[in-house]
Design a protein around this motif. Structure first.
Motif, PDB file in Angstrom:
ATOM      1  N   GLY A 218     -11.151  -0.686   9.248  1.00 27.91           N
ATOM      2  CA  GLY A 218     -10.389  -0.058   8.176  1.00 27.91           C
ATOM      3  C   GLY A 218      -8.953  -0.530   8.081  1.00 27.91           C
ATOM      4  O   GLY A 218      -8.286  -0.301   7.072  1.00 27.91           O
ATOM      5  N   ASP A 219      -8.443  -1.196   9.111  1.00 30.82           N
ATOM      6  CA  ASP A 219      -7.057  -1.662   9.093  1.00 30.82           C
ATOM      7  C   ASP A 219      -6.783  -2.655   7.966  1.00 30.82           C
ATOM      8  O   ASP A 219      -5.709  -2.643   7.383  1.00 30.82           O
ATOM      9  CB  ASP A 219      -6.667  -2.313  10.427  1.00 30.82           C
ATOM     10  N   GLY A 220      -7.742  -3.520   7.666  1.00 31.33           N
ATOM     11  CA  GLY A 220      -7.542  -4.506   6.596  1.00 31.33           C
ATOM     12  C   GLY A 220      -7.244  -3.838   5.261  1.00 31.33           C
ATOM     13  O   GLY A 220      -6.362  -4.264   4.521  1.00 31.33           O
ATOM     14  N   THR A 221      -7.960  -2.759   4.967  1.00 26.57           N
ATOM     15  CA  THR A 221      -7.741  -2.017   3.722  1.00 26.57           C
ATOM     16  C   THR A 221      -6.382  -1.335   3.740  1.00 26.57           C
ATOM     17  O   THR A 221      -5.596  -1.460   2.792  1.00 26.57           O
ATOM     18  CB  THR A 221      -8.848  -0.961   3.522  1.00 26.57           C
ATOM     19  N   THR A 222      -6.086  -0.636   4.807  1.00 24.76           N
ATOM     20  CA  THR A 222      -4.841   0.113   4.909  1.00 24.76           C
ATOM     21  C   THR A 222      -3.627  -0.810   4.874  1.00 24.76           C
ATOM     22  O   THR A 222      -2.655  -0.542   4.162  1.00 24.76           O
ATOM     23  CB  THR A 222      -4.818   0.946   6.208  1.00 24.76           C
ATOM     24  N   LEU A 223      -3.676  -1.898   5.633  1.00 22.20           N
ATOM     25  CA  LEU A 223      -2.553  -2.836   5.664  1.00 22.20           C
ATOM     26  C   LEU A 223      -2.319  -3.449   4.286  1.00 22.20           C
ATOM     27  O   LEU A 223      -1.188  -3.507   3.807  1.00 22.20           O
ATOM     28  CB  LEU A 223      -2.800  -3.940   6.701  1.00 22.20           C
ATOM     29  N   THR A 224      -3.382  -3.907   3.640  1.00 24.05           N
ATOM     30  CA  THR A 224      -3.253  -4.506   2.313  1.00 24.05           C
ATOM     31  C   THR A 224      -2.682  -3.501   1.330  1.00 24.05           C
ATOM     32  O   THR A 224      -1.755  -3.806   0.568  1.00 24.05           O
ATOM     33  CB  THR A 224      -4.619  -5.020   1.808  1.00 24.05           C
ATOM     34  N   TRP A 225      -3.207  -2.302   1.337  1.00 19.18           N
ATOM     35  CA  TRP A 225      -2.749  -1.240   0.447  1.00 19.18           C
ATOM     36  C   TRP A 225      -1.255  -0.997   0.651  1.00 19.18           C
ATOM     37  O   TRP A 225      -0.486  -0.937  -0.302  1.00 19.18           O
ATOM     38  CB  TRP A 225      -3.566   0.010   0.748  1.00 19.18           C
ATOM     39  N   ASP A 226      -0.831  -0.879   1.917  1.00 20.07           N
ATOM     40  CA  ASP A 226       0.589  -0.645   2.224  1.00 20.07           C
ATOM     41  C   ASP A 226       1.468  -1.801   1.755  1.00 20.07           C
ATOM     42  O   ASP A 226       2.536  -1.583   1.184  1.00 20.07           O
ATOM     43  CB  ASP A 226       0.790  -0.440   3.730  1.00 20.07           C
ATOM     44  N   PHE A 227       1.039  -3.025   2.009  1.00 22.92           N
ATOM     45  CA  PHE A 227       1.842  -4.191   1.616  1.00 22.92           C
ATOM     46  C   PHE A 227       2.002  -4.267   0.106  1.00 22.92           C
ATOM     47  O   PHE A 227       3.088  -4.542  -0.403  1.00 22.92           O
ATOM     48  CB  PHE A 227       1.225  -5.495   2.133  1.00 22.92           C
ATOM     49  N   LEU A 228       0.933  -4.044  -0.634  1.00 20.74           N
ATOM     50  CA  LEU A 228       1.007  -4.089  -2.091  1.00 20.74           C
ATOM     51  C   LEU A 228       1.919  -3.001  -2.633  1.00 20.74           C
ATOM     52  O   LEU A 228       2.687  -3.234  -3.567  1.00 20.74           O
ATOM     53  CB  LEU A 228      -0.396  -3.958  -2.699  1.00 20.74           C
ATOM     54  N   ARG A 229       1.840  -1.830  -2.074  1.00 17.89           N
ATOM     55  CA  ARG A 229       2.709  -0.726  -2.483  1.00 17.89           C
ATOM     56  C   ARG A 229       4.184  -1.047  -2.233  1.00 17.89           C
ATOM     57  O   ARG A 229       5.044  -0.537  -2.930  1.00 17.89           O
ATOM     58  CB  ARG A 229       2.333   0.553  -1.749  1.00 17.89           C
ATOM     59  N   LYS A 230       4.447  -1.870  -1.229  1.00 20.05           N
ATOM     60  CA  LYS A 230       5.827  -2.244  -0.902  1.00 20.05           C
ATOM     61  C   LYS A 230       6.277  -3.487  -1.675  1.00 20.05           C
ATOM     62  O   LYS A 230       7.384  -3.955  -1.492  1.00 20.05           O
ATOM     63  CB  LYS A 230       5.961  -2.475   0.587  1.00 20.05           C
ATOM     64  N   GLY A 231       5.404  -4.058  -2.511  1.00 17.87           N
ATOM     65  CA  GLY A 231       5.789  -5.185  -3.345  1.00 17.87           C
ATOM     66  C   GLY A 231       5.502  -6.557  -2.775  1.00 17.87           C
ATOM     67  O   GLY A 231       5.906  -7.562  -3.347  1.00 17.87           O
ATOM     68  N   ILE A 232       4.802  -6.631  -1.652  1.00 14.35           N
ATOM     69  CA  ILE A 232       4.447  -7.936  -1.088  1.00 14.35           C
ATOM     70  C   ILE A 232       3.516  -8.634  -2.067  1.00 14.35           C
ATOM     71  O   ILE A 232       2.559  -8.050  -2.563  1.00 14.35           O
ATOM     72  CB  ILE A 232       3.752  -7.777   0.288  1.00 14.35           C
ATOM     73  N   LYS A 233       3.796  -9.897  -2.357  1.00 13.05           N
ATOM     74  CA  LYS A 233       3.004 -10.642  -3.343  1.00 13.05           C
ATOM     75  C   LYS A 233       2.023 -11.625  -2.697  1.00 13.05           C
ATOM     76  O   LYS A 233       1.048 -12.017  -3.314  1.00 13.05           O
ATOM     77  CB  LYS A 233       3.938 -11.425  -4.265  1.00 13.05           C
ATOM     78  N   LYS A 234       2.301 -12.050  -1.458  1.00 12.99           N
ATOM     79  CA  LYS A 234       1.437 -13.038  -0.807  1.00 12.99           C
ATOM     80  C   LYS A 234       0.821 -12.432   0.450  1.00 12.99           C
ATOM     81  O   LYS A 234       1.492 -12.243   1.453  1.00 12.99           O
ATOM     82  CB  LYS A 234       2.242 -14.285  -0.443  1.00 12.99           C
ATOM     83  N   ILE A 235      -0.461 -12.120   0.357  1.00 11.62           N
ATOM     84  CA  ILE A 235      -1.206 -11.564   1.486  1.00 11.62           C
ATOM     85  C   ILE A 235      -2.349 -12.517   1.795  1.00 11.62           C
ATOM     86  O   ILE A 235      -3.152 -12.840   0.927  1.00 11.62           O
ATOM     87  CB  ILE A 235      -1.752 -10.163   1.163  1.00 11.62           C
ATOM     88  N   VAL A 236      -2.390 -12.970   3.041  1.00 11.72           N
ATOM     89  CA  VAL A 236      -3.421 -13.909   3.475  1.00 11.72           C
ATOM     90  C   VAL A 236      -4.164 -13.267   4.638  1.00 11.72           C
ATOM     91  O   VAL A 236      -3.547 -12.743   5.564  1.00 11.72           O
ATOM     92  CB  VAL A 236      -2.793 -15.247   3.942  1.00 11.72           C
ATOM     93  N   VAL A 237      -5.498 -13.282   4.567  1.00 11.01           N
ATOM     94  CA  VAL A 237      -6.316 -12.703   5.629  1.00 11.01           C
ATOM     95  C   VAL A 237      -6.911 -13.836   6.439  1.00 11.01           C
ATOM     96  O   VAL A 237      -7.526 -14.749   5.894  1.00 11.01           O
ATOM     97  CB  VAL A 237      -7.437 -11.817   5.051  1.00 11.01           C
ATOM     98  N   LEU A 238      -6.721 -13.750   7.755  1.00 15.86           N
ATOM     99  CA  LEU A 238      -7.260 -14.769   8.650  1.00 15.86           C
ATOM    100  C   LEU A 238      -8.425 -14.214   9.454  1.00 15.86           C
ATOM    101  O   LEU A 238      -8.242 -13.306  10.262  1.00 15.86           O
ATOM    102  CB  LEU A 238      -6.186 -15.276   9.616  1.00 15.86           C
ATOM    103  N   GLU A 239      -9.564 -14.766   9.184  1.00 15.53           N
ATOM    104  CA  GLU A 239     -10.766 -14.584   9.983  1.00 15.53           C
ATOM    105  C   GLU A 239     -11.396 -13.206   9.899  1.00 15.53           C
ATOM    106  O   GLU A 239     -10.710 -12.201   9.825  1.00 15.53           O
ATOM    107  CB  GLU A 239     -10.509 -14.942  11.445  1.00 15.53           C
ATOM    108  N   GLY A 240     -12.683 -13.245   9.912  1.00  9.34           N
ATOM    109  CA  GLY A 240     -13.506 -12.054   9.959  1.00  9.34           C
ATOM    110  C   GLY A 240     -13.965 -11.614   8.580  1.00  9.34           C
ATOM    111  O   GLY A 240     -13.145 -11.199   7.771  1.00  9.34           O
ATOM    112  N   ASP A 241     -15.262 -11.721   8.328  1.00  8.33           N
ATOM    113  CA  ASP A 241     -15.810 -11.281   7.041  1.00  8.33           C
ATOM    114  C   ASP A 241     -15.468  -9.823   6.764  1.00  8.33           C
ATOM    115  O   ASP A 241     -15.131  -9.453   5.643  1.00  8.33           O
ATOM    116  CB  ASP A 241     -17.332 -11.444   7.008  1.00  8.33           C
ATOM    117  N   GLY A 242     -15.551  -8.991   7.788  1.00 11.57           N
ATOM    118  CA  GLY A 242     -15.246  -7.580   7.610  1.00 11.57           C
ATOM    119  C   GLY A 242     -13.794  -7.355   7.245  1.00 11.57           C
ATOM    120  O   GLY A 242     -13.487  -6.537   6.371  1.00 11.57           O
ATOM    121  N   THR A 243     -12.889  -8.082   7.884  1.00 14.91           N
ATOM    122  CA  THR A 243     -11.460  -7.937   7.596  1.00 14.91           C
ATOM    123  C   THR A 243     -11.153  -8.420   6.187  1.00 14.91           C
ATOM    124  O   THR A 243     -10.367  -7.803   5.464  1.00 14.91           O
ATOM    125  CB  THR A 243     -10.618  -8.699   8.630  1.00 14.91           C
TER     126      THR A 243
END
Length: 130
Positions: free
Chosen positions: A57-82
């Motif tokens: 669930g961290d991938g969802t929460t982290l992405t959600w938080d970053f977008l809410r804070k205005g981060i425009k570039k989010i890159v996920v490294l490794e793991g289909d689930g993540t």
């Protein structure tokens, strides 16, 4: 392993954030982190900030938080689930009416609203009538 973990206060909209699952690929992502991070620095031409996915669930929460804070570039490294979790983090569910399962006016699928959509044209958002 030395990983620069992004704190809530350090986030700005001009940064690249890497969401990393160090346990992916049988733990080799974490073991080879120094080399992977150096490759990311070369690719992005900056020192991207890093946030570790530590549990389901961290991938969802982290992405959600970053977008809410205005981060425009989010890159996920490794793991289909993540990666799946991060994709889910781009949306929030809109709740309509009551939660009575007998309510026939309730849609069969949840209504999703994008968080902080960006881009010059938002073609996907327009085609989905957002």
């Amino acid at each position: 392993m030395s990983i620069d973990i992004l704190s809530q206060r350090e986030r700005t909209s001009n940064e690249t954030v890497l969401i990393v699952n160090p346990n992916s690929r049988g733990g080799s992502t974490g073991k080879n982190w120094k080399s992977l991070y150096n490759q990311m620095k070369e690719f992005f031409g900056e020192n991207p900030q890093v946030a570790l996915s530590q549990k389901s669930g961290d991938g969802t929460t982290l992405t959600w938080d970053f977008l809410r804070k205005g981060i425009k570039k989010i890159v996920v490294l490794e793991g289909d689930g993540t990666i799946n979790e991060a994709a889910n983090g781009f949306f929030e569910e809109i709740t309509l009416g009551n939660n009575n399962s007998n309510d026939k006016t309730r849609p069969a699928s949840p209504i999703l609203k994008p968080i902080n959509p960006s881009g010059s044209r938002n073609v996907l958002a327009k085609s989905l009538d957002w």
